[in-house]
Structure formats: structure tokens, C-alpha cells
Design an enzyme around this catalytic site. Structure first.
Site, PDB file in Angstrom:
ATOM      1  CG  ASP A 151      -1.934   1.093   1.202  1.00 34.10           C
ATOM      2  OD1 ASP A 151      -1.903   1.909   0.266  1.00 34.10           O
ATOM      3  OD2 ASP A 151      -2.763   1.167   2.121  1.00 34.10           O
ATOM      4  CB  ILE A 152       3.775   2.025  -2.125  1.00 41.55           C
ATOM      5  CG1 ILE A 152       4.326   0.659  -1.675  1.00 41.55           C
ATOM      6  CG2 ILE A 152       4.870   3.075  -2.146  1.00 41.55           C
ATOM      7  CD1 ILE A 152       4.792   0.604  -0.240  1.00 41.55           C
ATOM      8  CD  GLU A 153      -2.094   5.462   0.523  1.00 41.12           C
ATOM      9  OE1 GLU A 153      -2.332   6.656   0.787  1.00 41.12           O
ATOM     10  OE2 GLU A 153      -2.828   4.532   0.869  1.00 41.12           O
ATOM     11  CG  HIS A 154       4.412   8.785   1.225  1.00 41.74           C
ATOM     12  ND1 HIS A 154       5.619   8.563   1.851  1.00 41.74           N
ATOM     13  CD2 HIS A 154       3.460   8.490   2.162  1.00 41.74           C
ATOM     14  CE1 HIS A 154       5.421   8.177   3.100  1.00 41.74           C
ATOM     15  NE2 HIS A 154       4.109   8.113   3.315  1.00 41.74           N
ATOM     16  CG  PHE A 557      -4.423   9.102   0.702  1.00 40.17           C
ATOM     17  CD1 PHE A 557      -5.111   8.690  -0.420  1.00 40.17           C
ATOM     18  CD2 PHE A 557      -3.939  10.396   0.747  1.00 40.17           C
ATOM     19  CE1 PHE A 557      -5.293   9.540  -1.485  1.00 40.17           C
ATOM     20  CE2 PHE A 557      -4.118  11.256  -0.314  1.00 40.17           C
ATOM     21  CZ  PHE A 557      -4.795  10.822  -1.441  1.00 40.17           C
TER      22      PHE A 557
END
Length: 583
Positions: A151-154, A557
């Protein structure tokens, strides 16, 4: 290192146990998003939960740590959290038939890799601390998770394909159980952080976040885009989950009625597997008149929308007819489309950069790189014939006569692009409506102007056909008619978009785009003159409100706090108890 075929085979075997089900419910647990989060084992007692995602391993590679809000506070000497109770609960969940994955990343955390080598090496750490390897400091003691979710968001996209590939190699060493790999992209396609991982590594599941973005279920739901991706994904059997919030105070929440309508449209897609929920604490608080939590409500929706396969004879007949039609159409038009590609690209790049940045603004916004058209505000169709042709030849659509006609279609559309709007150090993902002019057939020109006008746009299309040094002008005007939704390529990531402040006005802008195409002895020149009166941009309804919900939606998020204006929020996202004293 395992070959790609070996990795794919491992993915297919791993997902075979869950492949046939399309009514699964995946549940994120660990961040206490709505407050009152109970221990993991309690949620696993719910028969309607199929997959548990432990959220999150949110610090890596160095320092390394997990964060499970109010469910873990003990530490090893290194400072790594020691969560023995969660370890015991993992084994309880697995004994009840639940698949338990450890999710990496989240909306809050410090993670990412500077190079591929460090990412590949990190597979050893994950395997030894959470998998079947050995390490003196294992957060879950001897419990072994069933795989990992990204769950890579940055933090960039570097190294994740290599990390996942290395993990597949580790999984192959333990034949005692099946292991899974998954990703949790946001719905705009392709995902900026996970696009490479999804396109390069055979994954078992994709838990797509259809919220916090314009492509949510109650927005421009783009499940079809993801299904098309899945058709060509490294693992052709990848299963897609529709990710939705479990509570109404998160932007993009839909009730079971709207969810059912969305599932009805996609239930027979071969990649559809079910629904993923953010998060467990909220799902148990969101009960209906029967007292059933949101997990049970969602499972009921999935069961009520089970796909009924058509009869084999009808399917065969339909497939044969469609194949014939597609083949004929492709043969007739492919040559013209191929010839227009180079000219179009240059026109798009030049005009897009010139126009999008021309409006005045009080702030600079960065565009994520995806855009999708809504219902069109206008479309007109005209036909231009080369000298020597006749009208019947152009309109019959059969044989070689069709190739002589040059058709021009002018399409004035509305387009929504997602930007990051920042004010007073607070940033939110904001959909902004813009306009697009498209001239199609031999030539295709995309001209984007921002913001959208408050009235109809007049587009004058001038077409000139030249044969043997003789040119005949043939103007075409547009009328305003509706058009079905389509998808177009967005501006490249990193493009800066400006728009005026609410309450201000601007004057008239004229945009002129010209392109040319030669087919045989004929040359066609198309000029677009667009007159646009720029008006103030209203705050998008999808941001200003949340349907019938009277509370202001929280743009969070996964991993961010889901309750606004609460002192409890600190416990949702901050792993260290000392942070609370600041309040």
C-alpha cells in the site's frame, strides 16, 4: 533467482484456492480509524471476513517498525514493536480459514528505497521477521503471515518490483503453505507509486482504493480500466477488489444501495473477487437497522449480485458474430489511424503546455497525471469528400469506396483532472473540471483549456481538401449534443496547472490549432478556433460535500486518521505514546 515463468506459476498456484470466489470481503485492521478498535481475533470471528490486512509496516527499511495504534505497545531492545498478542491472534485467524497479509506503507509513515539493491535485500528482512525465516526479534513471535500487501502512497516507486520478485523466491522455499502478494493502488490509472509493480510482477490481488479520488464509485467509477489492465497483467488470473470506506465520514463512502448498483455492473467480470474495506473499527460501528455490521452488509450485497453464467450455445454464437465484425472494421480503418499518430503527438504536447499554464492563479497545483472525460457538452459530425468522390460512396461504408471519404468529427468535452491543492500547509486531492476539444478520424488534436466555461463553447472547424493542386474549403460548425463517457490520456505527471481564484473573472481566450494529413493525392488541413470565456471555478461538489452526509468528509488515505477535530486522532496515526502530550 526464479524465472518469470516460475514466478507466474507460483502466483497461479497461490491464488487458486481463492480464485473461484467473487464474494470475498477483505478487511484492513490496525489503524483504529474510527476508534474503539478491538484485538484482531475478535474480527476474525466474523464468518463473512475472508482476508485480513494488517496495517501497517510503515517504517522501512531503516529504521524498521510497525504501527497498530492501540493494539501494540511493547518493544524489543532495538525499539521494534513486539506484538505477541497480535501474533497469537494471527494464528487464531488462520485456524478459522482467514488469509492474513502484512501491509507495507500506508498514508502515514517514512518508507521507500534509494536503489534497487537495498529493496532486494529487504526481502530477507521481511522473510526473517514476518515469514518462515528466523530472527531474534520477530514482532509476531512464531506466527507466519500469509504474504505481503503493498500500500505504497508516497516515497517513490523505486525497488518494489524487485522486492516482490525476491519475496516470490522466498515463498518457493516453503511448500508447507500458500503465500500471496497484493497491491493497494489508488483508482487513477496507472498508480504513480505502484504502476511498475503491477505491470512487472505477477500479483495475486489488487485492493483498488475507489475513494478519495474522482474515480470513486459515486464519481467516475473506472473499474473497467482496471479490468482491462488485468487482462494483460503478468498474472492473467489476478483478482480485483473494489476498495471502499466502511464509514460515512470518509470521502467516497457509498451506502449498500449504491454499492449494489456498482457491483451489478461488474459482477460477471472474470477478475472481480469482491470488496475491500477501510477499516475494521469503522465497519463494526456502521450497523444497519438489523444491527448487522458493514462487513455483513457488504457480504449480503455480494451474495445478492452473484453472476449467472449465460448458456454455452448463446455465448458461442455471440462470440463468432462479434469476431467477424471486428475483423472487418479493423481492416478498413487501420491504415488511416496509423498515419495520424506522429502529427497528433506534436500538436498535443505543444498546445497542452501553452494553454494549461496560461490562466492566472493564487496557487500552484500539481496534476497527478490522469484525466477522464465526463458527459460531453457538444459534438458535431461532418463529412468532407475528396474531389471526384460522391456522397453515396462516403456513406455506404462498404468496400474500397469507404477509404475515399475523410470524416471529421469535432467533439467538445468536459474533462476532470485530479490535482493536489495546497493551502496553509494542508493538501487535498481535488478534481478540477476542464474542457477538451477533439478533432478525430485522420487527425486527432487534443486541446485542453482550464477552467471550464459557464456557457456553450463555439468551435469552428475549417477543412481544406486539395487534389492535384486544387483546394476546396469546406467549413463545419458544431452543435451541442450529448456524448457517452470515454477515457483520454492525461497530461504527464509533474505538469503544473493553474486556475483562478473563486470570485475573479478573466477575459476571452482564443485557441487556434492546425494539423494536416495527406492521404493519397489529397491533403486535408484542419484548423480549430476555440473561443472560451474563462469564469471562476466553483469548489467541486465531490469535495465540498459527501452526498447526503452533512459532515465535512475527511480526506484521508489509508493510514490517516478518519475522525476530524478529535484528540483521539493522534492515537490513530502516531506510534509513540509521547506524541499525545503535545495536546
Amino acid at each position: 533467482m526464479l524465472s518469470f515463468k516460475s514466478l507466474l506459476a507460483a502466483a497461479v498456484v497461490a491464488s487458486s484456492a481463492l480464485a473461484s470466489a467473487s464474494n470475498q470481503v477483505a478487511l484492513y485492521w490496525g489503524q483504529n480509524g474510527a476508534g474503539g478498535q478491538e484485538r484482531l481475533a475478535q474480527y476474525c470471528q466474523e464468518a463473512d471476513v475472508d482476508i485480513i490486512l494488517l496495517s501497517f509496516l510503515n517504517l522501512f527499511p531503516d529504521p524498521l517498525n510497525v504501527n497498530f495504534a492501540n493494539q501494540c505497545g511493547n518493544t524489543f531492545e532495538s525499539g521494534l514493536l513486539h506484538c505477541s498478542q497480535i501474533g497469537a491472534d494471527i494464528k487464531t485467524c488462520q485456524s478459522l480459514g482467514k488469509t492474513v497479509l502484512l501491509s507495507l506503507g500506508g498514508g502515514v509513515g517514512d518508507y521507500g528505497f534509494s536503489d534497487v539493491a537495498s529493496a532486494t535485500k529487504f526481502a530477507d528482512t521481511l522473510w526473517n521477521k514476518f515469514g518462515a525465516g528466523e530472527d531474534p526479534e520477530r514482532p509476531f513471535d512464531d506466527a507466519v503471515v500469509d504474504g505481503f500487501d503493498f500500500d505504497i502512497e508516497h516515497g517513490g516507486a523505486t525497488g518494489y518490483p524487485e522486492l516482490a520478485t525476491a519475496l516470490r523466491g522466498k515463498f518457493a522455499k516453503d511448500t508447507s503453505k500458500n503465500y500471496f502478494l497484493s497491491a493497494a493502488p489508488q483508482c487513477p490509472y496507472p498508480d504513480a507509486s505502484l504502476g511498475d509493480l503491477l505491470s512487472k510482477v505477477p500479483l495475486d490481488f489488487a485492493f483498488i482504493q475507489f475513494y478519495n479520488n474522482y474515480c470513486s464509485i459515486n464519481g467516475q467509477f473506472n473499474y473497467d480500466t482496471w479490468s482491462k489492465f488485468a487482462d494483460s497483467a503478468p498474472n492473467k488470473n489476478i483478482k480485483l477488489f473494489v476498495g471502499v470506506p466502511a464509514t460515512s465520514n470518509i470521502a467516497g463512502y457509498v451506502d449498500t444501495s449504491k454499492l449494489s448498483s456498482a457491483i451489478e455492473e461488474i459482477k460477471c467480470d472474470s477478475h472481480f473477487a469482491g470488496v475491500s474495506l477501510w477499516d475494521a473499527s469503522g465497519a463494526w460501528l456502521n450497523t444497519d437497522e438489523k444491527g448487522e455490521n458493514f462487513v455483513v452488509q457488504v457480504k449480503n450485497v455480494l451474495n445478492q449480485n452473484a453472476c449467472v453464467a449465460p448458456s454455452s450455445s448463446a455465448t458461442t454464437q455471440s462470440t463468432t458474430t462479434t469476431s467477424s465484425a471486428v475483423t472487418q472494421s479493423t481492416t478498413t480503418t487501420s491504415a488511416a489511424i496509423t498515419q495520424s499518430a506522429t502529427t497528433t503527438s506534436a500538436a498535443v504536447a505543444t498546445k497542452s503546455n501553452q494553454i494549461v499554464t496560461s490562466s492566472s492563479s493564487s496557487s500552484s497545483s500539481i496534476f497527478y497525471g490522469n484525466s477522464t472525460t465526463e458527459s460531453s457538452t457538444g459534438i458535431a459530425t461532418g463529412t468532407v469528400l475528396p474531389t471526384g468522390s460522391n456522397e453515396n460512396a462516403a456513406t455506404t461504408g462498404s468496400g474500397s469506396n469507404t477509404k475515399l471519404a475523410i470524416s471529421t468529427v469535432t467533439d467538445v468535452q468536459k474533462t476532470v483532472i485530479t490535482i493536489t491543492s495546497c493551502s496553509e500547509h494542508k493538501c487535498v486531492a481535488t478534481p478540477v473540471t476542464t474542457g477538451v476539444v477533439v478533432v478525430t478520424d485522420i487527425d486527432t488534436v487534443y486541446t485542453t483549456y482550464c477552467p471550464l466555461t459557464n456557457s456553450q463553447v463555439y468551435v469552428s472547424v475549417k477543412t481544406v481538401v486539395c487534389t492535384e493542386e486544387t483546394c476546396v474549403p469546406s467549413p463545419t460548425s458544431t452543435s451541442q449534443k450529448p456524448k457517452a463517457s470515454t477515457t483520454i490520456k492525461g497530461v504527464e505527471k509533474g505538469q503544473t496547472t493553474s486556475y483562478p481564484v473563486v470570485g475573479t473573472t478573466e477575459g476571452v481566450k482564443k485557441i487556434v490549432t492546425t494539423s494536416a494529413q495527406t492521404v493519397g493525392s489529397s491533403t486535408k488541413y484542419v484548423t480549430i478556433e476555440l473561443t472560451s470565456t474563462i469564469t471562476p471555478v466553483t469548489y467541486p461538489t465531490s469535495v465540498a460535500s459527501n452526498g447526503t452526509n452533512t459532515t465535512v468528509p475527511v480526506f484521508t488515505f489509508e493510514g490517516g486518521a478518519a475522525v476530524a477535530n478529535s484528540l483521539n486522532s493522534v492515537w490513530f496515526t502516531v506510534p509513540f505514546l509521547l506524541a499525545a502530550f503535545a495536546f
